[in-house]
Write an enzyme that holds these catalytic residues in place. Structure first.
Site, PDB file in Angstrom:
ATOM      1  N   ARG A   2       0.882  -1.180   0.000  1.00 34.78           N
ATOM      2  CA  ARG A   2       0.000   0.000   0.000  1.00 34.78           C
ATOM      3  C   ARG A   2       0.909   1.216   0.000  1.00 34.78           C
ATOM      4  NH1 ARG A   2      -5.634   1.123   3.070  1.00 34.78           N
ATOM      5  NH2 ARG A   2      -6.178  -0.355   1.450  1.00 34.78           N
TER       6      ARG A   2
ATOM      7  N   HIS B 250      -6.821   0.363  -6.999  1.00 31.29           N
ATOM      8  CA  HIS B 250      -7.138  -0.488  -5.842  1.00 31.29           C
ATOM      9  C   HIS B 250      -7.769  -1.773  -6.389  1.00 31.29           C
ATOM     10  CE1 HIS B 250      -7.678  -1.598  -1.817  1.00 31.29           C
ATOM     11  NE2 HIS B 250      -8.592  -0.752  -1.409  1.00 31.29           N
TER      12      HIS B 250
ATOM     13  N   GLN C 268      -9.769  -4.371  -4.204  1.00 30.73           N
ATOM     14  CA  GLN C 268     -11.080  -3.847  -3.816  1.00 30.73           C
ATOM     15  C   GLN C 268     -12.086  -4.060  -4.943  1.00 30.73           C
ATOM     16  OE1 GLN C 268     -12.071  -2.060  -0.834  1.00 30.73           O
ATOM     17  NE2 GLN C 268     -14.045  -2.539  -1.739  1.00 30.73           N
TER      18      GLN C 268
ATOM     19  N   ASP D 233     -17.331   6.754  -2.998  1.00 30.45           N
ATOM     20  CA  ASP D 233     -16.133   6.664  -2.153  1.00 30.45           C
ATOM     21  C   ASP D 233     -15.877   8.076  -1.625  1.00 30.45           C
ATOM     22  OD1 ASP D 233     -13.734   5.905  -0.946  1.00 30.45           O
ATOM     23  OD2 ASP D 233     -12.593   5.801  -2.817  1.00 30.45           O
TER      24      ASP D 233
ATOM     25  N   CYS E  73     -16.536   1.295  -0.748  1.00 29.74           N
ATOM     26  CA  CYS E  73     -15.397   0.461  -0.354  1.00 29.74           C
ATOM     27  C   CYS E  73     -15.100   0.562   1.132  1.00 29.74           C
ATOM     28  CB  CYS E  73     -14.161   0.867  -1.157  1.00 29.74           C
ATOM     29  SG  CYS E  73     -13.754   2.614  -0.993  1.00 29.74           S
TER      30      CYS E  73
ATOM     31  N   ARG F   2     -13.878  -9.276   0.907  1.00 24.36           N
ATOM     32  CA  ARG F   2     -12.434  -9.033   0.718  1.00 24.36           C
ATOM     33  C   ARG F   2     -11.657 -10.276   1.156  1.00 24.36           C
ATOM     34  NH1 ARG F   2     -10.473  -3.752   0.619  1.00 24.36           N
ATOM     35  NH2 ARG F   2      -8.642  -4.821  -0.211  1.00 24.36           N
TER      36      ARG F   2
HETATM   37  N1   CP Z   1     -11.498  -0.544   1.504  1.00 24.13           N
HETATM   38  C1   CP Z   1     -10.259  -0.621   2.004  1.00 24.13           C
HETATM   39  O1   CP Z   1      -9.269  -0.858   1.304  1.00 24.13           O
HETATM   40  O2   CP Z   1     -10.195  -0.416   3.341  1.00 24.13           O
HETATM   41  P1   CP Z   1      -8.876  -0.231   4.203  1.00 24.13           P
HETATM   42  O3   CP Z   1      -8.285   1.099   3.827  1.00 24.13           O
HETATM   43  O4   CP Z   1      -9.340  -0.275   5.636  1.00 24.13           O
HETATM   44  O5   CP Z   1      -7.920  -1.341   3.881  1.00 24.13           O
HETATM   45  N1  NVA Z   2     -10.055   6.298  -2.278  1.00 25.70           N
HETATM   46  C1  NVA Z   2      -9.787   5.890  -0.915  1.00 25.70           C
HETATM   47  C2  NVA Z   2      -9.991   4.424  -0.779  1.00 25.70           C
HETATM   48  C3  NVA Z   2      -9.745   3.870   0.596  1.00 25.70           C
HETATM   49  C4  NVA Z   2      -9.937   2.388   0.670  1.00 25.70           C
HETATM   50  C5  NVA Z   2      -8.370   6.289  -0.539  1.00 25.70           C
HETATM   51  O1  NVA Z   2      -7.464   6.119  -1.350  1.00 25.70           O
HETATM   52  O2  NVA Z   2      -8.180   6.795   0.574  1.00 25.70           O
END
Ligand code: CP
Ligand code: NVA
Length: 305
Positions: free
Chosen positions: A101, A128, A131, A221, A261, A289
């Protein structure tokens, strides 16, 4: 050896394969069975940003599959304590796969270029993919078949929107984006997607009421993603007309689903009434997930390819 960096690299049949493994393992899990497909395997989670769902679902998935995982936070200093290349070459000698990440997609690409084991994108500013796979798996469970159905994304053209747009194109869904013009998906991204999937159906409709009119599911989102906190006020103003609330859903088919998400900023992109309402499948998405991560891991690490 394969990586999972974006859904661009996956063929439709490969997505179907991941879904088939996830479906099988989900059904077995519900019967109390945890099939040890990856005994002794080690998954590293290299995270520069916070996470609940991605981190815990991957760690739990590895445990259920008979392997283990280890979490590496920012203190490991990839790109600061040592070069990304050195870090990747060494870490990939120890572990079987790495979930990353990262703030910048380019950093993930550099790590993957030097890794001798599969790298999985656990979210970057650009994509992502895990997701989107779980979301489309969830929608397929609900609808039976995805082909020809419409997913309306009312919100920022962000990492989640991009991965959903690719996933929808690959699986024959119409992806409709509704947001202010400045936040829509960029032309380079759409050109690449059109090149990959010439018959894809994509629409940009600035009017959210028009966007949801045919939607099997309405997705949103956060307006300011992780790393964009300084733009939060500006984005709140720009997106004010794009909140998913009961009034907007009156313009959607009566049986439309609501998706997010998570984490959600309740009162901004979605109201409590909608996210807690009867159309909401957000907890199912989050729960899936776990099962879809198992599908991804088993597929990528070879035991079920
Ligand atoms: N939706 C998602 O990726 O959640 P987190 O940021 O908690 O991993
Ligand atoms: N678009 C959001 C998704 C989080 C799972 C972010 O990047 O923060």
């Amino acid at each position: 050896m394969r990586h999972l960096i974006t859904l661009h690299e996956l063929k439709r049949g490969e997505i179907d394969r991941i879904f088939a493994i996830a479906e099988d393992l989900k059904s077995k899990y519900r019967q109390g069975l945890r099939e040890p497909l990856l005994p002794g395997r080690v998954l590293a989670l290299l995270f520069e940003k916070p996470s609940l769902r991605t981190r815990v679902s991957f760690e739990t998935a590895m445990s259920h599959l008979g392997g283990t995982s280890l979490f590496l936070g920012e203190d490991v200093g990839w790109g600061s304590r040592e070069s990304i290349a050195d870090f990747a070459r060494v870490l990939s000698e120890y572990v079987d796969a790495i979930v990353v990440r990262a703030h910048e997609h380019a950093k993930l690409l550099e790590l993957a270029a030097y890794s001798s084991c599969p790298v999985i994108n656990g979210l970057t500013d650009q994509a992502h993919p895990c997701q989107a796979l779980a979301d489309l798996f969830t929608l397929r469970e609900r609808l039976g078949s995805l082909r020809g159905q419409t997913l309306a994304f009312v919100g920022d053209g962000n990492n989640v929107a991009r991965s959903l747009a690719v996933g929808c194109a690959k699986l024959g869904m119409h992806f409709v984006l509704s947001c202010p013009h400045a936040y829509r998906l960029d032309d380079d991204f759409l050109d690449r997607l059109r090149h990959d999937v010439p018959d894809m159906r994509y629409s940009y409709l600035p009017d959210p009421r028009a966007a949801v009119a045919q939607a099997a599911a309405v997705y949103t989102d956060v307006w300011a993603s992780m790393g964009q906190e300084a733009q939060a006020a500006e984005r709140r103003a720009a997106f004010a007309a794009y909140q998913v609330n009961s009034e907007l859903l009156e313009h959607a088919p009566a049986n439309t689903y609501f998706m997010h998400c998570l984490p959600a900023h309740r009162g901004e992109e979605v109201t409590d009434e909608v996210i807690d309402g009867p159309r909401s499948i957000v907890v199912e998405q989050a729960a899936n997930r776990l099962h879809v991560q198992k599908g991804i891991l088993a597929w990528l690490l070879g035991s079920r390819q």
